[in-house]
Design a protein around this motif. Structure first.
Motif, PDB file in Angstrom:
ATOM      1  N   UNK A   1       0.802  -1.222   0.000  1.00  0.00           N
ATOM      2  CA  UNK A   1       0.000   0.000   0.000  1.00  0.00           C
ATOM      3  C   UNK A   1       0.843   1.284   0.000  1.00  0.00           C
ATOM      4  N   UNK A   2       2.112   1.196   0.334  1.00  0.00           N
ATOM      5  CA  UNK A   2       2.943   2.405   0.350  1.00  0.00           C
ATOM      6  C   UNK A   2       3.640   2.659  -0.976  1.00  0.00           C
ATOM      7  N   UNK A   3       3.845   1.626  -1.781  1.00  0.00           N
ATOM      8  CA  UNK A   3       4.607   1.802  -3.023  1.00  0.00           C
ATOM      9  C   UNK A   3       3.754   1.725  -4.284  1.00  0.00           C
ATOM     10  N   UNK A   4       2.483   1.348  -4.187  1.00  0.00           N
ATOM     11  CA  UNK A   4       1.654   1.225  -5.391  1.00  0.00           C
ATOM     12  C   UNK A   4       1.219   2.603  -5.876  1.00  0.00           C
ATOM     13  N   UNK A   5       1.478   2.858  -7.142  1.00  0.00           N
ATOM     14  CA  UNK A   5       1.034   4.100  -7.787  1.00  0.00           C
ATOM     15  C   UNK A   5       0.349   3.730  -9.099  1.00  0.00           C
ATOM     16  N   UNK A   6      -0.231   4.732  -9.747  1.00  0.00           N
ATOM     17  CA  UNK A   6      -0.868   4.430 -11.030  1.00  0.00           C
ATOM     18  C   UNK A   6       0.164   4.133 -12.117  1.00  0.00           C
ATOM     19  N   UNK A   7       1.442   4.468 -11.901  1.00  0.00           N
ATOM     20  CA  UNK A   7       2.480   4.129 -12.878  1.00  0.00           C
ATOM     21  C   UNK A   7       2.902   2.657 -12.776  1.00  0.00           C
ATOM     22  N   UNK A   8       2.900   2.071 -11.571  1.00  0.00           N
ATOM     23  CA  UNK A   8       3.321   0.664 -11.479  1.00  0.00           C
ATOM     24  C   UNK A   8       2.144  -0.295 -11.319  1.00  0.00           C
ATOM     25  N   UNK A   9       0.907   0.173 -11.544  1.00  0.00           N
ATOM     26  CA  UNK A   9      -0.244  -0.712 -11.711  1.00  0.00           C
ATOM     27  C   UNK A   9      -0.324  -1.001 -13.205  1.00  0.00           C
ATOM     28  N   UNK A  10       0.172  -2.174 -13.585  1.00  0.00           N
ATOM     29  CA  UNK A  10       0.372  -2.499 -14.996  1.00  0.00           C
ATOM     30  C   UNK A  10      -0.875  -3.139 -15.593  1.00  0.00           C
ATOM     31  N   UNK A  11      -1.173  -2.770 -16.838  1.00  0.00           N
ATOM     32  CA  UNK A  11      -2.302  -3.350 -17.560  1.00  0.00           C
ATOM     33  C   UNK A  11      -1.781  -4.393 -18.540  1.00  0.00           C
ATOM     34  N   UNK A  12      -2.540  -5.482 -18.697  1.00  0.00           N
ATOM     35  CA  UNK A  12      -2.183  -6.527 -19.661  1.00  0.00           C
ATOM     36  C   UNK A  12      -3.468  -7.071 -20.270  1.00  0.00           C
ATOM     37  N   UNK A  13      -3.329  -8.109 -21.089  1.00  0.00           N
ATOM     38  CA  UNK A  13      -4.488  -8.703 -21.760  1.00  0.00           C
ATOM     39  C   UNK A  13      -4.670 -10.140 -21.290  1.00  0.00           C
ATOM     40  N   UNK A  14      -5.762 -10.757 -21.729  1.00  0.00           N
ATOM     41  CA  UNK A  14      -6.069 -12.126 -21.327  1.00  0.00           C
ATOM     42  C   UNK A  14      -5.485 -13.177 -22.272  1.00  0.00           C
ATOM     43  N   UNK A  15      -4.608 -12.814 -23.170  1.00  0.00           N
ATOM     44  CA  UNK A  15      -4.086 -13.800 -24.119  1.00  0.00           C
ATOM     45  C   UNK A  15      -2.752 -14.392 -23.644  1.00  0.00           C
ATOM     46  N   UNK A  16      -2.177 -15.224 -24.492  1.00  0.00           N
ATOM     47  CA  UNK A  16      -0.943 -15.948 -24.163  1.00  0.00           C
ATOM     48  C   UNK A  16       0.223 -15.010 -23.881  1.00  0.00           C
ATOM     49  N   UNK A  17       0.338 -13.957 -24.644  1.00  0.00           N
ATOM     50  CA  UNK A  17       1.441 -13.011 -24.456  1.00  0.00           C
ATOM     51  C   UNK A  17       1.125 -11.984 -23.376  1.00  0.00           C
TER      52      UNK A  17
END
Length: 184
Positions: free
Chosen positions: A95-111
């Motif tokens: 909770x102290x180090x999470x920011x919107x820059x290190x909340x990463x988005x990805x997809x539901x596929x293999x890659x």
């Protein structure tokens, strides 16, 4: 069946009398036909088996047994946030180090998520204790939840848990994707 008229020759003036008989319709052939149709449709219908998902749940501890330590180190875990519009986010922060820059988005596929889980598992300090924490938001759909459980089986991630999104994660998530749309 209609009325049956019978002509009687009586002695007086040759009057014609109509004699009414009770009509009776035999329903036996109709009932037979009904049962034949029901039997035919039962035998020609393909019955679908319900889809069952097998979840391994922990055993209840015995009375005098100490409950296991449930604290999970950040280096041995990854948190997945299932969001709206088929989006998935991941992080390995507290909770102290999470920011919107290190909340990463990805997809539901293999890659996408599969590669993220495998990379996190390879970086884990203790691979035998690697845990995936699944956190569906209120905006997530059931299909995405089933998809992420399928990924747990594909990546052979046997230790995973489902929990609520923490308030500090929700704040960062809403900052990243915007507030939830108003419902009527």
């Amino acid at each position: 069946m209609a009325e049956v008229q019978v002509k009687e020759d009586g002695g007086k003036g040759g009057k014609v009398r109509s004699k009414k008989q009770n009509t009776r319709v035999d329903m036996t052939p109709m009932v037979d036909l009904g049962f034949l149709l029901i039997t035919f449709f039962m035998f020609t219908t393909t019955f679908s088996k319900p889809n069952v998902m097998d979840l391994g749940l922990p055993a209840k501890p015995k009375e005098n047994q100490k409950p296991p330590d449930t604290e999970i180190k950040l280096s041995n875990s990854i948190s997945l946030l299932l969001g709206r519009d088929n989006k998935i986010f991941w992080h390995q922060q507290d909770n102290t180090t999470l920011t919107d820059q290190n909340l990463n988005e990805t997809t539901f596929d293999r890659e996408g998520i599969r590669k993220v889980i495998e990379d996190a598992k390879n970086r884990a300090a203790d691979k035998t204790k690697f845990t995936v924490i699944i956190k569906p938001t209120d905006d997530a759909v059931y299909k995405n939840f089933v998809d992420i459980l399928d990924e747990m089986a594909i990546t052979k991630s046997e230790q995973y848990g489902v929990t609520d999104v923490k308030p500090w994660e929700k704040a960062i998530y809403e900052k990243k994707v915007g507030p939830a749309p108003a419902t009527k």
